[in-house]
Design a protein around this motif. Structure first.
Motif, PDB file in Angstrom:
ATOM      1  N   TRP A   1      44.765  43.906  41.827  1.00 41.28           N
ATOM      2  CA  TRP A   1      43.618  43.034  42.075  1.00 41.28           C
ATOM      3  C   TRP A   1      42.335  43.872  41.990  1.00 41.28           C
ATOM      4  CZ3 TRP A   1      43.830  37.954  42.101  1.00 41.28           C
ATOM      5  CH2 TRP A   1      45.012  37.299  42.467  1.00 41.28           C
ATOM      6  N   PHE A   2      41.292  43.286  41.401  1.00 40.93           N
ATOM      7  CA  PHE A   2      39.999  43.954  41.333  1.00 40.93           C
ATOM      8  C   PHE A   2      39.061  43.470  42.438  1.00 40.93           C
ATOM      9  CE2 PHE A   2      41.322  43.798  36.730  1.00 40.93           C
ATOM     10  CZ  PHE A   2      41.791  45.100  36.710  1.00 40.93           C
ATOM     11  N   VAL A   3      39.524  42.528  43.250  1.00 45.40           N
ATOM     12  CA  VAL A   3      38.751  42.003  44.372  1.00 45.40           C
ATOM     13  C   VAL A   3      39.666  41.887  45.579  1.00 45.40           C
ATOM     14  CG1 VAL A   3      37.149  40.706  42.912  1.00 45.40           C
ATOM     15  CG2 VAL A   3      39.248  39.614  43.730  1.00 45.40           C
ATOM     16  N   LYS A   4      39.078  41.615  46.733  1.00 49.22           N
ATOM     17  CA  LYS A   4      39.851  41.326  47.931  1.00 49.22           C
ATOM     18  C   LYS A   4      39.273  40.082  48.581  1.00 49.22           C
ATOM     19  CE  LYS A   4      37.194  44.546  50.840  1.00 49.22           C
ATOM     20  NZ  LYS A   4      36.293  45.019  49.798  1.00 49.22           N
ATOM     21  N   VAL A   5      40.015  39.518  49.506  1.00 50.48           N
ATOM     22  CA  VAL A   5      39.560  38.315  50.191  1.00 50.48           C
ATOM     23  C   VAL A   5      38.224  38.602  50.880  1.00 50.48           C
ATOM     24  CG1 VAL A   5      40.056  36.688  52.039  1.00 50.48           C
ATOM     25  CG2 VAL A   5      41.890  37.422  50.517  1.00 50.48           C
TER      26      VAL A   5
ATOM     27  N   GLU B   1      44.141  41.565  31.536  1.00 48.94           N
ATOM     28  CA  GLU B   1      43.180  41.392  32.622  1.00 48.94           C
ATOM     29  C   GLU B   1      42.659  39.964  32.585  1.00 48.94           C
ATOM     30  OE1 GLU B   1      40.063  44.246  32.664  1.00 48.94           O
ATOM     31  OE2 GLU B   1      41.391  45.953  33.092  1.00 48.94           O
ATOM     32  N   LEU B   2      42.750  39.278  33.711  1.00 56.60           N
ATOM     33  CA  LEU B   2      42.241  37.916  33.803  1.00 56.60           C
ATOM     34  C   LEU B   2      40.843  37.933  34.401  1.00 56.60           C
ATOM     35  CD1 LEU B   2      45.262  35.808  35.108  1.00 56.60           C
ATOM     36  CD2 LEU B   2      44.422  36.045  32.787  1.00 56.60           C
ATOM     37  N   PRO B   3      39.882  37.283  33.751  1.00 54.31           N
ATOM     38  CA  PRO B   3      38.535  37.185  34.312  1.00 54.31           C
ATOM     39  C   PRO B   3      38.461  36.036  35.312  1.00 54.31           C
ATOM     40  CG  PRO B   3      38.595  36.181  32.141  1.00 54.31           C
ATOM     41  CD  PRO B   3      39.966  36.731  32.390  1.00 54.31           C
ATOM     42  N   SER B   4      37.459  36.080  36.159  1.00 53.57           N
ATOM     43  CA  SER B   4      37.279  35.012  37.144  1.00 53.57           C
ATOM     44  C   SER B   4      36.810  33.734  36.456  1.00 53.57           C
ATOM     45  CB  SER B   4      36.246  35.422  38.196  1.00 53.57           C
ATOM     46  OG  SER B   4      35.973  34.341  39.066  1.00 53.57           O
TER      47      SER B   4
ATOM     48  N   GLU C   1      33.860  37.909  35.532  1.00 54.71           N
ATOM     49  CA  GLU C   1      34.092  39.284  35.962  1.00 54.71           C
ATOM     50  C   GLU C   1      35.592  39.516  36.127  1.00 54.71           C
ATOM     51  OE1 GLU C   1      30.046  40.581  38.408  1.00 54.71           O
ATOM     52  OE2 GLU C   1      31.853  39.997  39.522  1.00 54.71           O
ATOM     53  N   PRO C   2      36.079  40.761  35.942  1.00 49.33           N
ATOM     54  CA  PRO C   2      37.523  41.024  36.069  1.00 49.33           C
ATOM     55  C   PRO C   2      38.045  40.626  37.451  1.00 49.33           C
ATOM     56  CG  PRO C   2      36.420  42.890  35.050  1.00 49.33           C
ATOM     57  CD  PRO C   2      35.322  41.971  35.538  1.00 49.33           C
ATOM     58  N   LEU C   3      39.130  39.858  37.447  1.00 47.64           N
ATOM     59  CA  LEU C   3      39.726  39.373  38.694  1.00 47.64           C
ATOM     60  C   LEU C   3      41.020  40.100  39.024  1.00 47.64           C
ATOM     61  CD1 LEU C   3      39.895  37.248  41.010  1.00 47.64           C
ATOM     62  CD2 LEU C   3      41.128  35.774  39.392  1.00 47.64           C
ATOM     63  N   VAL C   4      41.942  40.171  38.053  1.00 46.10           N
ATOM     64  CA  VAL C   4      43.250  40.741  38.327  1.00 46.10           C
ATOM     65  C   VAL C   4      43.883  41.217  37.027  1.00 46.10           C
ATOM     66  CG1 VAL C   4      44.409  38.512  38.084  1.00 46.10           C
ATOM     67  CG2 VAL C   4      45.486  40.299  39.468  1.00 46.10           C
ATOM     68  N   SER C   5      44.718  42.234  37.130  1.00 46.67           N
ATOM     69  CA  SER C   5      45.498  42.709  35.998  1.00 46.67           C
ATOM     70  C   SER C   5      46.926  42.226  36.182  1.00 46.67           C
ATOM     71  CB  SER C   5      45.456  44.247  35.934  1.00 46.67           C
ATOM     72  OG  SER C   5      46.280  44.731  34.896  1.00 46.67           O
TER      73      SER C   5
ATOM     74  N   SER D   1      41.658  35.134  27.943  1.00 44.04           N
ATOM     75  CA  SER D   1      40.437  34.636  27.337  1.00 44.04           C
ATOM     76  C   SER D   1      39.224  35.143  28.091  1.00 44.04           C
ATOM     77  CB  SER D   1      40.440  33.099  27.378  1.00 44.04           C
ATOM     78  OG  SER D   1      39.149  32.601  27.150  1.00 44.04           O
ATOM     79  N   ASP D   2      38.146  35.386  27.366  1.00 48.07           N
ATOM     80  CA  ASP D   2      36.910  35.794  28.020  1.00 48.07           C
ATOM     81  C   ASP D   2      36.364  34.694  28.905  1.00 48.07           C
ATOM     82  OD1 ASP D   2      36.972  38.222  26.812  1.00 48.07           O
ATOM     83  OD2 ASP D   2      35.695  37.628  25.130  1.00 48.07           O
ATOM     84  N   GLU D   3      36.912  33.502  28.765  1.00 45.09           N
ATOM     85  CA  GLU D   3      36.392  32.378  29.529  1.00 45.09           C
ATOM     86  C   GLU D   3      37.284  32.008  30.701  1.00 45.09           C
ATOM     87  OE1 GLU D   3      35.730  29.231  26.786  1.00 45.09           O
ATOM     88  OE2 GLU D   3      34.841  30.554  25.318  1.00 45.09           O
ATOM     89  N   GLY D   4      38.239  32.875  31.049  1.00 39.19           N
ATOM     90  CA  GLY D   4      39.019  32.646  32.259  1.00 39.19           C
ATOM     91  C   GLY D   4      40.204  31.751  32.053  1.00 39.19           C
ATOM     92  N   GLY D   5      40.821  31.338  33.183  1.00 40.58           N
ATOM     93  CA  GLY D   5      42.055  30.577  33.136  1.00 40.58           C
ATOM     94  C   GLY D   5      41.881  29.160  33.626  1.00 40.58           C
TER      95      GLY D   5
END
Length: 463
Positions: free
Chosen positions: A23-27, A48-51, A35-39, A116-120
């Protein structure tokens, strides 16, 4: 407060799940759109999934090593209206619809297994789509070794320890790519796990270059001394031979949950075993007439192409449910590639159009992409026949597994010098053992024998 739930999107060709790498973030963190959210690690790649939104992170569905089923909750956000948001109805680039795999009419149209650069996909209702899709249905999916049945199980996995180093397969792939020796990397992850940041940091400061002598790990230096396990001996304390332990004695090995490539390999092989009616023919290719040094792999590819043209019944797909056979005018050969993470089968496209140099260049490219896990999804499906060159390591003959919908696979054994009877005496010839496994539902024994003979005849040619 407006909250949004982010469901794990399909990361490529109907894959049923993916493993959290990092994870690139935490709660409690605030994250902006894209922005990068998780690998995440799938059977094919690390992505890498973006937010998909801008806002505050309310919930993360799992930790490092956890498996998340496609279409179930990955993260939840509290939207921040003061930050950029995606327009309503804008395509996210991820879908949960039908996919194209080995059994598709053509390979997938995507060129890379990347987020995708546009997220999930986002769910306003907060209800996970059943079994990974809105309509509750899931198609068979393409994997690194063929058609795969989807699974809805969710399990927690830990990083695998190899040579005393705990790291996710994705981190090991990154270390290989950056030339970092994991035994020299200082681990900062939980329970002594080496993270991707650790590898990147070691690559930047040059403290863990591959090839250098390994240094003691921090965990080894700081761990309290513990009593060593009793040594195993063939004799008991009374001097008598040790007996086999009774069934009730617990094994000392550490159970390991399969994941990524190995996880899907297990599914695919079990499915192939349940479907195919395999029959194997074995013979030896006589290479005595070869002139000079020749590329063995290129000759194998050429021989397979010649056999496919002579007997197209084995260069085919077979649908066992509909009893439909598809003969292919082109030859795409799936080349089995063995890695530490498991088996990959990239496709050598248009093998019937390549010369020796073209074959060697294409195989080197595919191997390099497999090793650094940058192989495109389209290269891992759609092949028409397979080759396993296991003789590079050991073994003469085998019964390689035919993965539906393909009909045949060729296994090349280890070269040997054999005594051969000839007119007037005996000679020593260099020979290559060949094993041909075919699905007897789709091809006859005569077709398989003629295919094998054509292959052997081509390999016997001087050049």
């Amino acid at each position: 407060m407006t909250s949004k739930q982010f469901l794990l999107p399909d990361l490529g060709e109907g894959l049923p799940d993916a493993t959290i790498v990092e994870w690139f973030v935490k709660v409690g963190d605030t994250i902006k759109l894209d922005e990068p959210l998780v690998s995440m690690e799938t059977a094919k790649a690390v992505v890498e999934l973006p937010s998909p939104v801008s806002g505050k992170v309310l919930k993360l569905a799992g930790g490092d090593g956890d498996i998340i089923v496609t279409g179930t909750l990955l993260a939840e956000f509290e939207l921040d209206p003061s930050l950029p948001q995606r327009a309503e109805g804008q395509d996210t680039g991820h879908h949960h619809g039908p996919s194209k795999g080995v059994g598709s009419d053509e390979p997938g149209t995507d060129h890379k297994v990347v987020a995708s650069d546009e997220g999930g996909a986002i769910s306003d209702a907060g209800t996970p789509a059943p079994k990974g899709q809105a309509d509750g249905k899931r198609d068979d999916a393409g994997t690194v070794v063929g058609a795969m049945q989807s699974s809805d199980a969710v399990r927690s996995e830990a990083a695998v320890a190899v040579a005393g180093v705990k790291a996710m397969p994705a981190v090991r792939a990154l270390a290989r790519k950056l030339g970092v020796d994991l035994t020299r990397v200082s681990a900062t992850g939980n329970d002594g796990v080496v993270t991707s940041d650790d590898v990147k940091r070691a690559a930047a400061d040059g403290s863990a270059k591959a090839g250098a002598a390994p240094m003691p790990r921090a965990a080894d230096r700081t761990a309290p001394s513990v009593a060593a396990p009793a040594q195993r001996t063939p004799m008991s304390a009374a001097g008598k031979p040790m007996r086999t332990q009774p069934p009730g004695v617990q094994a000392s090995g550490q159970p390991e949950q399969l994941k990524g490539v190995r996880r899907n390999m297990a599914r695919v092989m079990a499915d192939a075993h349940a479907q195919v009616v395999p029959t194997t023919l074995c013979d030896d290719a006589d290479l005595h007439a070869w002139i000079g040094k020749q590329d063995i792999t290129a000759r194998l590819i050429r021989a397979i192409v010649a056999a496919c043209k002579m007997v197209p019944a084995l260069n085919a797909w077979f649908d066992g449910d509909k009893l439909v056979r598809t003969l292919h005018p082109h030859v795409d050969i799936g080349i089995a590639v063995d890695t530490d993470d498991g088996l990959f089968v990239p496709a050598l496209r248009n093998a019937d159009m390549l010369d020796g140099n073209g074959v060697r260049g294409a195989i080197q490219r595919l191997r390099a992409q497999v090793e650094d896990r940058s192989i495109p999804a389209s290269e891992l499906s759609g092949y028409t026949i397979s080759l396993s060159n296991f003789g590079m390591f050991a073994g003469r003959y085998a019964t390689p597994v035919v993965v539906p919908p393909t009909v045949a696979i060729i296994g090349a054994g280890k070269l040997s010098f054999d005594v051969v009877a000839v007119m007037g005496g005996v000679e020593v010839h260099r020979r290559m053992p060949i094993s041909l496994t075919f699905d007897h539902r789709a091809a006859t024994g005569g077709e398989a024998a003629r295919f094998l003979k054509t292959l052997l005849d081509d390999l016997a040619r001087p050049q």
